[in-house]
Design an enzyme around this catalytic site. Structure first.
Site, PDB file in Angstrom:
ATOM      1  N   LEU A   5     -11.934  59.407  69.412  1.00  0.00           N
ATOM      2  CA  LEU A   5     -13.175  59.938  68.838  1.00  0.00           C
ATOM      3  C   LEU A   5     -13.962  60.775  69.836  1.00  0.00           C
ATOM      4  O   LEU A   5     -14.666  61.711  69.454  1.00  0.00           O
ATOM      5  CB  LEU A   5     -14.060  58.788  68.339  1.00  0.00           C
ATOM      6  CG  LEU A   5     -13.546  58.009  67.124  1.00  0.00           C
ATOM      7  CD1 LEU A   5     -14.461  56.831  66.827  1.00  0.00           C
ATOM      8  CD2 LEU A   5     -13.439  58.913  65.909  1.00  0.00           C
ATOM      9  N   GLY A   6     -13.882  60.433  71.104  1.00  0.00           N
ATOM     10  CA  GLY A   6     -14.648  61.173  72.104  1.00  0.00           C
ATOM     11  C   GLY A   6     -14.709  60.395  73.403  1.00  0.00           C
ATOM     12  O   GLY A   6     -14.054  59.360  73.558  1.00  0.00           O
ATOM     13  N   GLY A   8     -17.448  59.555  77.030  1.00  0.00           N
ATOM     14  CA  GLY A   8     -18.742  59.664  77.687  1.00  0.00           C
ATOM     15  C   GLY A   8     -18.582  59.566  79.178  1.00  0.00           C
ATOM     16  O   GLY A   8     -17.479  59.718  79.723  1.00  0.00           O
ATOM     17  N   GLY A   9     -19.693  59.272  79.854  1.00  0.00           N
ATOM     18  CA  GLY A   9     -19.674  59.245  81.299  1.00  0.00           C
ATOM     19  C   GLY A   9     -18.807  58.151  81.884  1.00  0.00           C
ATOM     20  O   GLY A   9     -18.239  58.300  82.960  1.00  0.00           O
ATOM     21  N   GLY A  11     -16.621  55.905  79.673  1.00  0.00           N
ATOM     22  CA  GLY A  11     -15.572  55.374  78.817  1.00  0.00           C
ATOM     23  C   GLY A  11     -15.046  56.363  77.806  1.00  0.00           C
ATOM     24  O   GLY A  11     -15.641  57.416  77.556  1.00  0.00           O
ATOM     25  N   VAL A  13     -13.717  56.602  73.776  1.00  0.00           N
ATOM     26  CA  VAL A  13     -13.915  55.890  72.517  1.00  0.00           C
ATOM     27  C   VAL A  13     -12.804  56.252  71.533  1.00  0.00           C
ATOM     28  O   VAL A  13     -12.497  57.435  71.322  1.00  0.00           O
ATOM     29  CB  VAL A  13     -15.288  56.228  71.900  1.00  0.00           C
ATOM     30  CG1 VAL A  13     -15.511  55.442  70.603  1.00  0.00           C
ATOM     31  CG2 VAL A  13     -16.405  55.928  72.894  1.00  0.00           C
ATOM     32  N   LYS A  27     -14.240  51.151  72.766  1.00  0.00           N
ATOM     33  CA  LYS A  27     -14.616  51.918  73.956  1.00  0.00           C
ATOM     34  C   LYS A  27     -13.947  51.287  75.170  1.00  0.00           C
ATOM     35  O   LYS A  27     -14.157  50.111  75.466  1.00  0.00           O
ATOM     36  CB  LYS A  27     -16.135  51.912  74.131  1.00  0.00           C
ATOM     37  CG  LYS A  27     -16.606  52.776  75.303  1.00  0.00           C
ATOM     38  CD  LYS A  27     -18.126  52.862  75.336  1.00  0.00           C
ATOM     39  CE  LYS A  27     -18.617  53.786  76.446  1.00  0.00           C
ATOM     40  NZ  LYS A  27     -20.090  53.897  76.450  1.00  0.00           N
ATOM     41  N   ASP A 121     -31.541  55.960  76.813  1.00  0.00           N
ATOM     42  CA  ASP A 121     -30.898  57.234  76.473  1.00  0.00           C
ATOM     43  C   ASP A 121     -30.932  57.449  74.963  1.00  0.00           C
ATOM     44  O   ASP A 121     -29.955  57.885  74.363  1.00  0.00           O
ATOM     45  CB  ASP A 121     -29.458  57.265  76.991  1.00  0.00           C
ATOM     46  CG  ASP A 121     -28.882  58.691  77.048  1.00  0.00           C
ATOM     47  OD1 ASP A 121     -29.684  59.652  77.079  1.00  0.00           O
ATOM     48  OD2 ASP A 121     -27.649  58.837  77.045  1.00  0.00           O
TER      49      ASP A 121
END
Length: 285
Positions: A5-6, A8-9, A11, A13, A27, A121
């Site tokens: 799915l994508g 981040g900084g 992990g 996902v 994640k 955040d």
């Protein structure tokens, strides 16, 4: 596992299906077994923070394991785009859609704060608009309100960071309220209240300029303006926001305690030193 799915900084996902056939998100800590102690500690704190929060408007944590070669967090899958994607693709929200998103995200923050957690955040990208309404996700930089910071320097997304975050001062629930106000301005107008551009320029506007609320109107405009006060003590709480939205009006004005940000103290001290030096020089001459 069904697909990625994508990321981040800290992990990556994935979309997955559990033993009961339900869709979930997984994640995984970036680097797995090779990840350092600091990264594992942050990942564990994210899982712990998310598990402490209960409410209909946050994505539930279903499982987590921090001991194996690939630490992971399994969460409820929210089928829907983010607020960021919706506004960017279809334009600002208005009417009942805007009011519902405002109420549900404020309720999510109230639940987060009741658990003793500060999200740190909150932003349009961390609000998913699913079939059951808005839900807040991603506790990647969240921490308990009384915990020592895991990183040095400001943490968050510049356009939605409170002045105290930028100035690297103690950060509590009022910082999330500031971010909520900025997110609602984006939802209603299509742009954040302190503009876009280089991070340094945006952060300078956050600490020194008034927010641009665009064509927002009514109680939500007044409420957003109150949330974007530079003084964290003057902002309403998330619970007060929820009550005000349900009543259709802004909450009563809170007293404005005197607060001089750290960078202004430095300016005042420097100015005082210059004046004192001039006075001494005048005596000597």
């Amino acid at each position: 596992m069904l697909g990625r799915l994508g990321e981040g900084g800290q992990g990556v996902v994935y979309l997955a299906r559990n033993g009961g056939g339900e869709l979930v998100t997984v994640k995984m800590l970036r680097g797995g077994i090779a990840a350092g102690h600091r990264a594992r500690s942050r990942f564990a704190k994210e899982a712990d923070a998310a598990q402490q929060v209960s409410g209909r408007h946050t994505a539930r944590v279903l499982d987590a394991d921090m001991t194996g070669d690939r630490p992971y967090i399994v969460s409820e899958f929210v089928e829907g785009p983010s607020l960021q994607q919706v506004v960017a693709g279809r334009g600002p929200l208005a009417g009942p859609r805007l009011r519902k998103a405002a109420l549900r995200t404020a309720a999510a923050l109230a639940a987060i704060h009741r658990a003793g957690i500060v999200h740190r955040d909150f932003k349009p990208g961390n609000v998913l608009l699913g079939p059951d309404g808005a839900k807040v996700i991603d506790f990647g930089v969240a921490r308990t309100a009384d915990a020592a910071p895991l990183t040095t320097g400001p943490v968050g997304t510049p356009a939605y960071m409170a002045p105290e975050q930028i100035e690297d001062e103690p950060v509590g629930p009022p910082a999330d309220v500031f971010a909520w106000g900025a997110t609602m301005v984006f939802a209603a107008t299509g742009r954040p209240p302190f503009g876009t551009g280089p991070s340094a320029a945006v952060m300078r506007r956050v600490t020194s300029r008034r927010p641009d609320l665009g064509d927002m109107e009514g109680p939500l405009r007044d409420l957003a303006a109150r949330c974007l006060d530079k003084n964290p003590a003057a902002r309403p709480t998330a619970s007060q926001i929820v009550r005000a939205l349900r009543a259709g009006q802004a909450p009563a004005q809170r007293p404005r305690p005197t607060r001089i940000p750290r960078y202004r103290w430095r300016m005042m001290v420097a100015l005082g030193a210059v004046v004192a030096a001039g006075f001494v020089l005048g005596i000597l001459v």
